[in-house]
Write a protein that holds these residues in place. Sequence first.
Motif, PDB file in Angstrom:
ATOM      1  N   GLY A 376       0.894  -1.188   0.541  1.00  0.00           N
ATOM      2  CA  GLY A 376       0.299  -0.229   0.036  1.00  0.00           C
ATOM      3  C   GLY A 376       0.743   1.218  -0.049  1.00  0.00           C
ATOM      4  N   GLY A 377       2.184   1.013   0.418  1.00  0.00           N
ATOM      5  CA  GLY A 377       3.046   2.181   0.729  1.00  0.00           C
ATOM      6  C   GLY A 377       3.303   2.888  -0.536  1.00  0.00           C
ATOM      7  N   ARG A 378       3.813   2.023  -1.940  1.00  0.00           N
ATOM      8  CA  ARG A 378       3.615   2.409  -3.303  1.00  0.00           C
ATOM      9  C   ARG A 378       2.772   3.731  -3.684  1.00  0.00           C
ATOM     10  NH1 ARG A 378       6.924  -1.306  -5.864  1.00  0.00           N
ATOM     11  NH2 ARG A 378       6.189  -0.430  -7.820  1.00  0.00           N
ATOM     12  N   SER A 379       1.739   3.712  -2.927  1.00  0.00           N
ATOM     13  CA  SER A 379       0.940   4.857  -2.859  1.00  0.00           C
ATOM     14  C   SER A 379       0.677   6.286  -2.364  1.00  0.00           C
ATOM     15  CB  SER A 379      -0.704   4.440  -2.797  1.00  0.00           C
ATOM     16  OG  SER A 379      -0.955   2.989  -3.574  1.00  0.00           O
ATOM     17  N   ASP A 380       1.662   5.809  -1.731  1.00  0.00           N
ATOM     18  CA  ASP A 380       2.475   7.112  -0.908  1.00  0.00           C
ATOM     19  C   ASP A 380       2.776   8.457  -1.563  1.00  0.00           C
ATOM     20  OD1 ASP A 380       1.368   6.976   1.820  1.00  0.00           O
ATOM     21  OD2 ASP A 380       2.525   5.183   2.361  1.00  0.00           O
ATOM     22  N   SER A 381       3.170   9.934  -1.951  1.00  0.00           N
ATOM     23  CA  SER A 381       3.978  10.429  -2.503  1.00  0.00           C
ATOM     24  C   SER A 381       5.229  10.178  -2.193  1.00  0.00           C
ATOM     25  CB  SER A 381       3.388  12.071  -1.486  1.00  0.00           C
ATOM     26  OG  SER A 381       4.017  13.134  -2.257  1.00  0.00           O
ATOM     27  N   ARG A 382       5.579   9.813  -3.920  1.00  0.00           N
ATOM     28  CA  ARG A 382       6.883   9.549  -4.235  1.00  0.00           C
ATOM     29  C   ARG A 382       8.043  11.326  -3.918  1.00  0.00           C
ATOM     30  NH1 ARG A 382       8.447   7.510  -9.783  1.00  0.00           N
ATOM     31  NH2 ARG A 382       9.673   6.880  -8.926  1.00  0.00           N
ATOM     32  N   ASP A 383       7.121  12.528  -4.017  1.00  0.00           N
ATOM     33  CA  ASP A 383       8.120  13.543  -3.964  1.00  0.00           C
ATOM     34  C   ASP A 383       8.364  13.580  -2.317  1.00  0.00           C
ATOM     35  OD1 ASP A 383       8.501  13.918  -6.363  1.00  0.00           O
ATOM     36  OD2 ASP A 383       6.782  15.706  -6.489  1.00  0.00           O
ATOM     37  N   LEU A 384       7.639  13.785  -1.040  1.00  0.00           N
ATOM     38  CA  LEU A 384       7.779  13.220   0.142  1.00  0.00           C
ATOM     39  C   LEU A 384       8.395  12.230   0.994  1.00  0.00           C
ATOM     40  CD1 LEU A 384       3.657  14.401   1.325  1.00  0.00           C
ATOM     41  CD2 LEU A 384       5.665  15.671   1.547  1.00  0.00           C
ATOM     42  N   VAL A 385       8.097  11.260   0.315  1.00  0.00           N
ATOM     43  CA  VAL A 385       9.386  10.310   0.314  1.00  0.00           C
ATOM     44  C   VAL A 385      11.065  10.485   0.446  1.00  0.00           C
ATOM     45  CG1 VAL A 385       9.861   7.617   0.932  1.00  0.00           C
ATOM     46  CG2 VAL A 385       7.156   8.282   1.047  1.00  0.00           C
ATOM     47  N   ARG A 386      10.596  10.653  -0.757  1.00  0.00           N
ATOM     48  CA  ARG A 386      12.010  10.599  -1.770  1.00  0.00           C
ATOM     49  C   ARG A 386      12.724  12.410  -0.932  1.00  0.00           C
ATOM     50  NH1 ARG A 386      11.877   9.673  -7.991  1.00  0.00           N
ATOM     51  NH2 ARG A 386      13.087   7.492  -7.123  1.00  0.00           N
ATOM     52  N   GLY A 387      11.884  13.627  -0.165  1.00  0.00           N
ATOM     53  CA  GLY A 387      12.151  14.621   0.238  1.00  0.00           C
ATOM     54  C   GLY A 387      13.162  13.943   1.196  1.00  0.00           C
ATOM     55  N   VAL A 388      12.647  13.062   1.569  1.00  0.00           N
ATOM     56  CA  VAL A 388      12.399  12.794   3.547  1.00  0.00           C
ATOM     57  C   VAL A 388      14.327  11.969   3.056  1.00  0.00           C
ATOM     58  CG1 VAL A 388      12.647  11.888   5.483  1.00  0.00           C
ATOM     59  CG2 VAL A 388      10.745  13.219   4.228  1.00  0.00           C
ATOM     60  N   LEU A 389      14.495  11.246   2.339  1.00  0.00           N
ATOM     61  CA  LEU A 389      15.427  10.730   2.214  1.00  0.00           C
ATOM     62  C   LEU A 389      16.790  11.753   1.847  1.00  0.00           C
ATOM     63  CD1 LEU A 389      13.782   7.400   0.497  1.00  0.00           C
ATOM     64  CD2 LEU A 389      15.278   7.958   2.594  1.00  0.00           C
ATOM     65  N   PHE A 390      16.031  12.167   0.922  1.00  0.00           N
ATOM     66  CA  PHE A 390      17.187  13.196  -0.346  1.00  0.00           C
ATOM     67  C   PHE A 390      18.173  14.346   0.075  1.00  0.00           C
ATOM     68  CE2 PHE A 390      16.037   9.021  -2.871  1.00  0.00           C
ATOM     69  CZ  PHE A 390      17.286   8.500  -2.553  1.00  0.00           C
ATOM     70  N   ILE A 391      16.456  15.129   0.758  1.00  0.00           N
ATOM     71  CA  ILE A 391      17.070  16.814   0.847  1.00  0.00           C
ATOM     72  C   ILE A 391      17.514  17.148   1.741  1.00  0.00           C
ATOM     73  CG2 ILE A 391      15.978  18.988   0.259  1.00  0.00           C
ATOM     74  CD1 ILE A 391      16.089  17.602  -2.092  1.00  0.00           C
ATOM     75  N   THR A 392      18.407  17.569   1.913  1.00  0.00           N
ATOM     76  CA  THR A 392      19.267  18.369   3.161  1.00  0.00           C
ATOM     77  C   THR A 392      18.284  18.581   4.008  1.00  0.00           C
ATOM     78  OG1 THR A 392      21.214  17.243   2.559  1.00  0.00           O
ATOM     79  CG2 THR A 392      21.228  19.233   4.674  1.00  0.00           C
ATOM     80  N   GLU A 393      17.833  19.983   3.479  1.00  0.00           N
ATOM     81  CA  GLU A 393      16.718  21.024   3.658  1.00  0.00           C
ATOM     82  C   GLU A 393      16.312  21.580   3.044  1.00  0.00           C
ATOM     83  OE1 GLU A 393      19.145  24.061   6.587  1.00  0.00           O
ATOM     84  OE2 GLU A 393      19.593  24.853   4.424  1.00  0.00           O
ATOM     85  N   ASP A 394      15.030  22.752   3.330  1.00  0.00           N
ATOM     86  CA  ASP A 394      14.665  23.434   2.040  1.00  0.00           C
ATOM     87  C   ASP A 394      15.211  25.198   2.205  1.00  0.00           C
ATOM     88  OD1 ASP A 394      13.313  21.691   1.448  1.00  0.00           O
ATOM     89  OD2 ASP A 394      11.500  22.359   1.861  1.00  0.00           O
ATOM     90  N   THR A 395      15.736  25.690   1.080  1.00  0.00           N
ATOM     91  CA  THR A 395      16.764  26.799   1.551  1.00  0.00           C
ATOM     92  C   THR A 395      16.054  28.040   1.696  1.00  0.00           C
ATOM     93  OG1 THR A 395      19.167  26.064   1.646  1.00  0.00           O
ATOM     94  CG2 THR A 395      18.481  28.168   1.303  1.00  0.00           C
TER      95      THR A 395
END
Length: 395
Positions: A376-395
Motif C-alpha cells: 500500500g505504501g507504493r501509493s504514498d507521495s514519491r516526492d514527500l518520501v524522496r524528499g525525506v530521504l535525499f534532501i538535506t533542507e529547504d533553503t
Amino acid sequence: MKVDQLVGGDRYAVGVMRMEVEGRDSSAFENIVAKAVVALDQAFCREPRLTVRSMAFAGPHLTPGAGNYAPLDFLEIGLAEKIERDLPFLLIVTEVDLSSSSLAYTLALPSQLTNIAILSTRRLSPEFWGDRPDHDVAARRLTALMLHSFGHLVDLSHEVDRDNVMYSLEGVEDLDRMIELSDRQLDTIARVLPIEAREKSTRTHRVRFIARTLLGDAPAIMRAIRRANPLRLLSKMPTMLATALSVIVVLLFGAETWDVATAVSIPQIALFSVMCLAAAAFVLYRAFAFDALLSRDRRITQSSIVTTATTILCLLLTLLAMFVFFGALMYVVIISVFPHPLMESWPTNGAATTTLDHLKLSLFLAAMGVLAGSLGGRSDSRDLVRGVLFITEDT
C-alpha cells in the motif's frame, strides 16, 4: 575572513549546470548564471583543490504542479549527469520556482547524500519583487546561494552571523550580506573535502570496491540516516500505515490466525518476520529510490553506493520501527481485549493462553502488517518520501 581565503591540496570539480525549463528570458538567465560562475570561481581561487566547471543541460521536459516544479525531477536528472561527467559536486541552476513541502517557496535544496544541490534564480532578481531589473544583484545573490548550498554538501552547519555564507537565510535579501566564512569553517572544509567528495569509481573488482566504500563511508551513511530519521519517514507514509493496520485487524479476528500462536515456534516466527521485512524493504526501495546508475563505460561510483546503501537502511529501519510499533500494539490488544475463554476455544490446535503464545501471535500480525503495508505504501507521495530521504533542507 572572506570566502576567497580557502587553502587546499588535491583537485575536486564543482559542476554548475544551467538547466533552463521554460525559456522565457534565456539571455538574462544565461547572463546571471555566467556572472555567478565567474564569482564562484574567484571565491575558490585560493583553494587549489576546488575548480568550477560550467555546463548546460538543454530542454528537460518537466511539468509544474501548482505553479512550481518538483526539485526531485531535477535531482534525478542530475544524478545521471553527475556520474557521466565525473563530478564530485554538482550545482543545478534553473530559472523556475521550486516546490517545497514546508515553505511557501524555496531558493535551493541541497542533497548532501548525493552531493547535488538544486537552485532557482526565479526570485533572486529585484525585478521579481517589483523593482528595476538588476542582473548584477541577481548574480551576487546566486553566488551566495551557491556557496551556501556547497557548504551543506560538505557538512557545514548554519551560523547566527548574518554575514556568514551559512547563515540560515529567511528571505532573498539575506543573500546580499552572506559573503564570509570563518576560520573554523575553512578548517572544516579542508578536513572533510576529500571525504565528502566521494569521487572514486571502478569498472573491476566491484565487490571489493563496494565493501571498502561501505566501511569507509559508514559515518556518512549513519549521518544521512539520522538526518532522514526513520520515524519522520514513517510519518510521511499514511497509506502504508493504514494498509498495514487494516490487514492486521482483519487477521486478528480470524480464528485461523490464532492457530499460529500454538502451531509455530519462535525461530519460525523470527525467520518469517525477517523475510517479511526484507521483502517489504525491496518493494519500497523499488518504489522510492533512484536507480543505481553506471556510467556509459560501466563504472560504479562511490557516491552511488553510498546513496543506495543509505536508502536501503533508511527504509529497513522505517519498516522495523513499524514492525515494533504494531507488535507492541497487538500484544496490548490481545491481552486486554480478548477474554480468556475465547483464547482457549478459538484455536484448533489447543489453547493460546500463555505469554509466549501472545508474543508469537503479535509478531506474526506485525510481520503481515509490514508486508501488506509496503504494497500500500507504493501509493504514498514519491516526492514527500524522496524528499525525506535525499534532501538535506529547504533553503
